[in-house]
Design a protein around this motif. Structure first.
Motif, PDB file in Angstrom:
ATOM      1  N   ASP A   1       0.854  -1.185   0.000  1.00 56.93           N
ATOM      2  CA  ASP A   1       0.000   0.000   0.000  1.00 56.93           C
ATOM      3  C   ASP A   1       0.889   1.233   0.000  1.00 56.93           C
ATOM      4  OD1 ASP A   1      -2.777  -1.094   0.263  1.00 56.93           O
ATOM      5  OD2 ASP A   1      -1.869  -2.019   2.029  1.00 56.93           O
ATOM      6  N   VAL A   2       0.604   2.159  -0.898  1.00 64.23           N
ATOM      7  CA  VAL A   2       1.434   3.355  -1.056  1.00 64.23           C
ATOM      8  C   VAL A   2       0.541   4.590  -1.113  1.00 64.23           C
ATOM      9  CG1 VAL A   2       3.187   4.512  -2.459  1.00 64.23           C
ATOM     10  CG2 VAL A   2       3.092   2.003  -2.417  1.00 64.23           C
ATOM     11  N   LYS A   3       0.911   5.597  -0.350  1.00 68.37           N
ATOM     12  CA  LYS A   3       0.286   6.926  -0.429  1.00 68.37           C
ATOM     13  C   LYS A   3       1.386   7.900  -0.818  1.00 68.37           C
ATOM     14  CE  LYS A   3      -1.976  10.456   2.394  1.00 68.37           C
ATOM     15  NZ  LYS A   3      -2.407  10.780   3.769  1.00 68.37           N
ATOM     16  N   SER A   4       1.164   8.668  -1.876  1.00 67.34           N
ATOM     17  CA  SER A   4       2.121   9.668  -2.330  1.00 67.34           C
ATOM     18  C   SER A   4       1.518  11.048  -2.099  1.00 67.34           C
ATOM     19  CB  SER A   4       2.426   9.467  -3.820  1.00 67.34           C
ATOM     20  OG  SER A   4       3.265  10.492  -4.308  1.00 67.34           O
ATOM     21  N   THR A   5       2.142  11.829  -1.216  1.00 71.06           N
ATOM     22  CA  THR A   5       1.663  13.172  -0.898  1.00 71.06           C
ATOM     23  C   THR A   5       2.521  14.182  -1.661  1.00 71.06           C
ATOM     24  OG1 THR A   5       0.967  12.435   1.287  1.00 71.06           O
ATOM     25  CG2 THR A   5       1.211  14.819   0.963  1.00 71.06           C
ATOM     26  N   VAL A   6       1.892  14.930  -2.529  1.00 71.97           N
ATOM     27  CA  VAL A   6       2.565  15.897  -3.396  1.00 71.97           C
ATOM     28  C   VAL A   6       2.350  17.298  -2.822  1.00 71.97           C
ATOM     29  CG1 VAL A   6       2.651  16.846  -5.740  1.00 71.97           C
ATOM     30  CG2 VAL A   6       2.208  14.401  -5.397  1.00 71.97           C
TER      31      VAL A   6
ATOM     32  N   GLY B   1       5.378  32.318  -8.438  1.00 71.71           N
ATOM     33  CA  GLY B   1       4.559  31.208  -8.912  1.00 71.71           C
ATOM     34  C   GLY B   1       4.498  30.069  -7.919  1.00 71.71           C
ATOM     35  N   PHE B   2       4.122  28.906  -8.404  1.00 71.32           N
ATOM     36  CA  PHE B   2       3.993  27.714  -7.582  1.00 71.32           C
ATOM     37  C   PHE B   2       4.887  26.614  -8.136  1.00 71.32           C
ATOM     38  CE2 PHE B   2       0.248  30.060  -6.533  1.00 71.32           C
ATOM     39  CZ  PHE B   2      -0.004  29.747  -5.206  1.00 71.32           C
ATOM     40  N   GLU B   3       5.379  25.769  -7.238  1.00 71.78           N
ATOM     41  CA  GLU B   3       6.217  24.640  -7.626  1.00 71.78           C
ATOM     42  C   GLU B   3       5.845  23.422  -6.792  1.00 71.78           C
ATOM     43  OE1 GLU B   3      10.427  25.336  -7.329  1.00 71.78           O
ATOM     44  OE2 GLU B   3      10.284  27.258  -8.362  1.00 71.78           O
ATOM     45  N   ILE B   4       5.962  22.250  -7.395  1.00 71.47           N
ATOM     46  CA  ILE B   4       5.906  21.019  -6.623  1.00 71.47           C
ATOM     47  C   ILE B   4       7.292  20.885  -6.019  1.00 71.47           C
ATOM     48  CG2 ILE B   4       5.755  18.502  -6.742  1.00 71.47           C
ATOM     49  CD1 ILE B   4       3.664  18.914  -8.988  1.00 71.47           C
ATOM     50  N   THR B   5       7.357  21.011  -4.700  1.00 70.86           N
ATOM     51  CA  THR B   5       8.658  21.065  -4.030  1.00 70.86           C
ATOM     52  C   THR B   5       9.065  19.751  -3.390  1.00 70.86           C
ATOM     53  OG1 THR B   5       7.553  21.890  -2.044  1.00 70.86           O
ATOM     54  CG2 THR B   5       8.519  23.536  -3.554  1.00 70.86           C
TER      55      THR B   5
END
Length: 142
Positions: free
Chosen positions: A78-83, A91-95
């Motif tokens: 089971d995997v949960k990936s929190t972005v 601006g905005f970035e996935i950090t």
């Protein structure tokens, strides 16, 4: 080479506008997405949760492969990936992305599991494409 695709349509301005997103397989078909779902918890989907779902799915499959190299087969993964999307400058970035992994692998030692989990963190295809973001992980063998 395998090619898969997704499509998106958008109409209107950033806050009042909206769009639909679809996948080649039709699993997602004209699913709503927009500013409200992304920044205000409104209905619909958003790019970050879709990236998270893709990363979790890829990681789970890749961990199964990595365990197989040690002649181990997972009973459950089971995997949960929190972005994390953050304002950076103008601006905005996935950090960063954090993986929470729980697996039941009969016959696996903690060391075998940890080695496979770490190798998969950097080795799964989606992790490779996201390598510009900090990817952390908590992995638990049960």
């Amino acid at each position: 080479m395998i090619n898969k695709h997704g499509t998106a349509h958008w109409s209107g301005g950033i806050k009042e506008g909206g769009g639909e997103i679809s996948t080649q397989t039709g699993v997602l078909k004209d699913q709503a997405y927009g500013f409200n779902a992304r920044f205000e918890g409104g209905p619909g989907t958003n790019p970050e949760e879709l990236i998270g779902a893709a990363h979790a799915a890829c990681y789970a499959m890749a961990l199964s492969l990595e365990l197989g190299k040690q002649e181990l087969t997972a009973d459950d993964i089971d995997v949960k990936s929190t972005v994390s999307l953050e304002k950076v400058g103008e601006g905005f970035e996935i950090t960063k992305i954090h993986l929470d992994v729980t697996a039941k692998v009969s016959g696996a030692s903690e060391e075998q599991f940890r080695a496979a989990a770490e190798a998969t963190k950097t080795g799964c295809p989606v992790s490779k494409v996201l390598k510009g973001a900090e990817i952390s992980m908590d992995a638990k063998l049960v």
